[in-house]
Write a protein that holds these residues in place. Structure first.
Motif, mmCIF file in Angstrom:
data_model
loop_
_atom_site.group_PDB
_atom_site.id
_atom_site.type_symbol
_atom_site.label_atom_id
_atom_site.label_comp_id
_atom_site.label_asym_id
_atom_site.label_seq_id
_atom_site.Cartn_x
_atom_site.Cartn_y
_atom_site.Cartn_z
ATOM 1 N N ASP A 74 0.949 -1.196 -0.029
ATOM 2 C CA ASP A 74 -0.060 -0.018 -0.017
ATOM 3 C C ASP A 74 1.021 1.224 0.170
ATOM 4 O O ASP A 74 0.605 2.137 0.827
ATOM 5 C CB ASP A 74 -1.053 -0.038 1.217
ATOM 6 N N HIS A 126 -3.024 -1.164 9.330
ATOM 7 C CA HIS A 126 -2.966 0.172 9.896
ATOM 8 C C HIS A 126 -3.259 0.301 11.236
ATOM 9 O O HIS A 126 -3.643 1.246 11.762
ATOM 10 C CB HIS A 126 -4.137 1.166 9.202
ATOM 11 N N TYR A 141 -2.155 4.542 -2.961
ATOM 12 C CA TYR A 141 -3.735 4.201 -2.987
ATOM 13 C C TYR A 141 -4.304 4.604 -4.275
ATOM 14 O O TYR A 141 -3.809 5.442 -4.880
ATOM 15 C CB TYR A 141 -4.492 4.741 -1.898
HETATM 16 FE FE LIG Z 1 -3.516 -0.179 3.625
#
Ligand SMILES: [Fe+2]
Length: 545
Positions: A176, A409, A179
């Protein structure tokens, strides 16, 4: 916009040395720097270090008059002044690869810090710094782990903090890195002036290139890349949310076209824009790979996302979760992974670090249908695949496995075992029955639970109901620092104090340790001290606004 920084005289000479014919003109030096930066708007980066080689990366921003094919010179030296040049050469780039530049520099020395620079169309890039992997007997390594850097969600202060740590051997980015969304779909960058470019969901090759280009203009990300070699793997958002081999949650074939075409566009841009070693043509898209860091660490990087993953199950209580046919890694990668673990064990490397995307350990949820997995996108949704990995670790007596994870996260430390909820198989207090450990890095900016009180209550609930979990923090962003010695791996979570302004301050949020031979996470005492002999950071040669 780069931050205002002062420039000292030594740095001026470092910066301008190859423009030797130019006189020293202090009143004009700012113009000179601004001008000199123009072709290198996206900074420099390095990655996939080996003991004797490393990838150097940059991108030329061509002027409209520039020729279609551009020559780019590079130089690598053992000092920031670039006086002790060890290798140099030239490559060409063109629109075909979006003017990105990648050099696989060979013939270097193990465990050595180098400084490098590119030159093209009469201008020099900013100075970069990198480091080869060590060989032989290694007493200590320090790595930063990072993931989930969403541009609209805030400033990349975690990257700035990583860039300031002179003693890191390596940075792992666990996915990631970009995005795919338009503004507002996942974070609104309006107030911070961090609107995604292009401001629509990215689908085509041109879109993915533009999004990568925007991220690489971020000064904090540039600084982390400039100071350290990265080893990167993609997760889902480098293509689209919850990707699997045949599609993604955020892929609508009616409006966004063919998944295979979108995936290829995303992966092409990734290979162009990231400092990753590219395989031969038939290996395109295969990013699982391993690295040897002397006798201390074998680093195994996995692709749990694009290569072999079956579609996520919609229902977290679906008994098909246990279906042995379901694949997360795919057969070929899984076979490779298990072989890498046993090979590493046989050659008596002390630690096996596994860099990968989604949480490996069990995370469950009480529902009306009973206790179900929390998220079918994690290894929980591919239980048989996880069981095969753990069976191999047990059968082959593979020890000292440390799984490093991004994606969620938030910050976690846990023991890894077949069934942590069965007291006859696992004892949470002593760690008996544990086969490995897992440390999870928070996002650079991407959120988990935004309300700190709710996050704290939920973390307590998870800890109370998951005997293998030792540390859970669900609110803050930051990065994970790993300090590795033959005796132990210490994990330290550093959380940034804000996302809403560029501010390189951090809080130490957690210290946890796994001692060699225990496969068990315990609370640590003190953060590890920096290495005493860290090589100098590359000077801050940033143009003054
Ligand atoms: Fe993520």
């Amino acid at each position: 916009m780069m931050r205002r920084m002062s420039l000292n005289r030594r740095e001026f000479f470092v910066r301008t040395a190859p423009l030797g014919a130019l006189p020293f003109l202090p009143d004009k030096c700012n113009d000179l720097f601004v001008q000199a930066e123009e072709p290198f708007l996206h900074g420099v980066a390095s990655g996939d270090p080996l003991a004797r080689a490393v990838i150097l990366w940059t991108r030329i921003t061509p002027s409209p008059e520039a020729p279609e094919v551009l020559r780019v010179d590079w130089v690598i030296a053992t000092d920031p002044e670039l006086e002790h040049v060890k290798k140099k050469g030239s490559v060409v780039t063109s629109a075909e690869r979006d003017y990105t530049v990648k050099v696989d520099v060979e013939g270097l020395r193990p465990g050595t810090t180098y400084y490098y620079r590119f030159t093209s169309v009469g201008h020099d890039s900013i100075l970069g710094r990198t480091r080869t992997l060590p060989e032989g007997s290694v007493e200590r390594l320090r790595l930063a782990c990072t993931s989930c850097s969403n541009y609209p969600y805030g400033f990349f202060n975690a990257y700035r903090l990583i860039g300031q740590r002179a003693d890191l051997d390596l940075v792992l980015h666990l996915g990631d890195y970009i995005y795919e969304y338009q503004n507002g779909a996942f974070g609104d960058g309006t107030a911070l002036g961090r609107l995604p470019e292009p401001d629509h969901e990215i689908v085509s090759l041109e879109d993915y290139r533009k999004r990568h280009a925007q991220y690489k203009t971020d000064p904090d990300l540039q600084e982390a890349h400039r100071q350290h070699a990265f080893i990167v793997v993609w997760d889902d958002h480098e293509t689209a949310n919850d990707a699997w081999t045949g599609g993604a949650e955020n892929q609508q074939p009616e409006s966004e076209g063919d998944w295979e075409a979108r995936k290829q566009a995303a992966l092409t841009a990734y290979m162009e824009w990231m400092p990753i070693r590219e395989g031969s043509h038939d290996e395109q898209g295969r990013i699982y790979r391993s690295f040897r860091l002397g006798n201390l660490v074998d680093l195994i990087m996995l692709d749990t996302r694009m290569l072999g993953r079956d579609q996520q199950l919609a229902n977290p209580c679906d008994p098909a979760i246990a279906d042995p046919e379901r694949q997360l890694l795919g057969e070929e990668q899984e076979t490779w992974f298990l072989r890498e673990l046993t090979k590493s064990q046989k050659r008596s490397t002390r630690w096996r670090l596994v860099g990968q995307q989604v949480m490996f350990g069990q995370l469950v949820n009480a529902t009306e249908q009973g206790v179900c997995v929390f998220n079918t996108d994690q290894w929980d949704g591919y239980a048989a695949g996880r069981a095969r990995v753990l069976a191999a670790i047990a059968d082959k007596a593979v020890d000292n496995v440390v799984i490093l994870t991004g994606d969620i996260h938030s910050s976690w430390a846990m023991d890894i075992t077949g069934n942590p909820f069965d007291p006859t198989q696992y004892n949470g207090a002593s760690g008996e029955g544990s086969l490995a450990v897992e440390f999870v890095t928070p996002g650079v900016t991407s959120p988990a639970i935004e309300d700190p009180l709710v996050a704290a209550a939920l973390a307590q609930q998870v800890l109370a109901t998951h005997p293998h979990m030792k540390f859970v923090e669900l609110n803050r962003r930051g990065y994970l620092l790993l300090d590795v010695t033959p005796e132990r791996v210490q994990a330290e979570w550093y959380h940034v104090v804000t996302l809403s302004e560029p501010l390189a301050d951090e809080d130490l949020a957690g210290v946890f340790v796994t001692e060699s031979g225990t496969a068990h996470v315990v609370a640590g005492d003190e953060p590890t001290p920096p290495k005493p002999d860290a090589p100098a950071l590359a000077p801050e040669l940033v143009p003054v606004a």
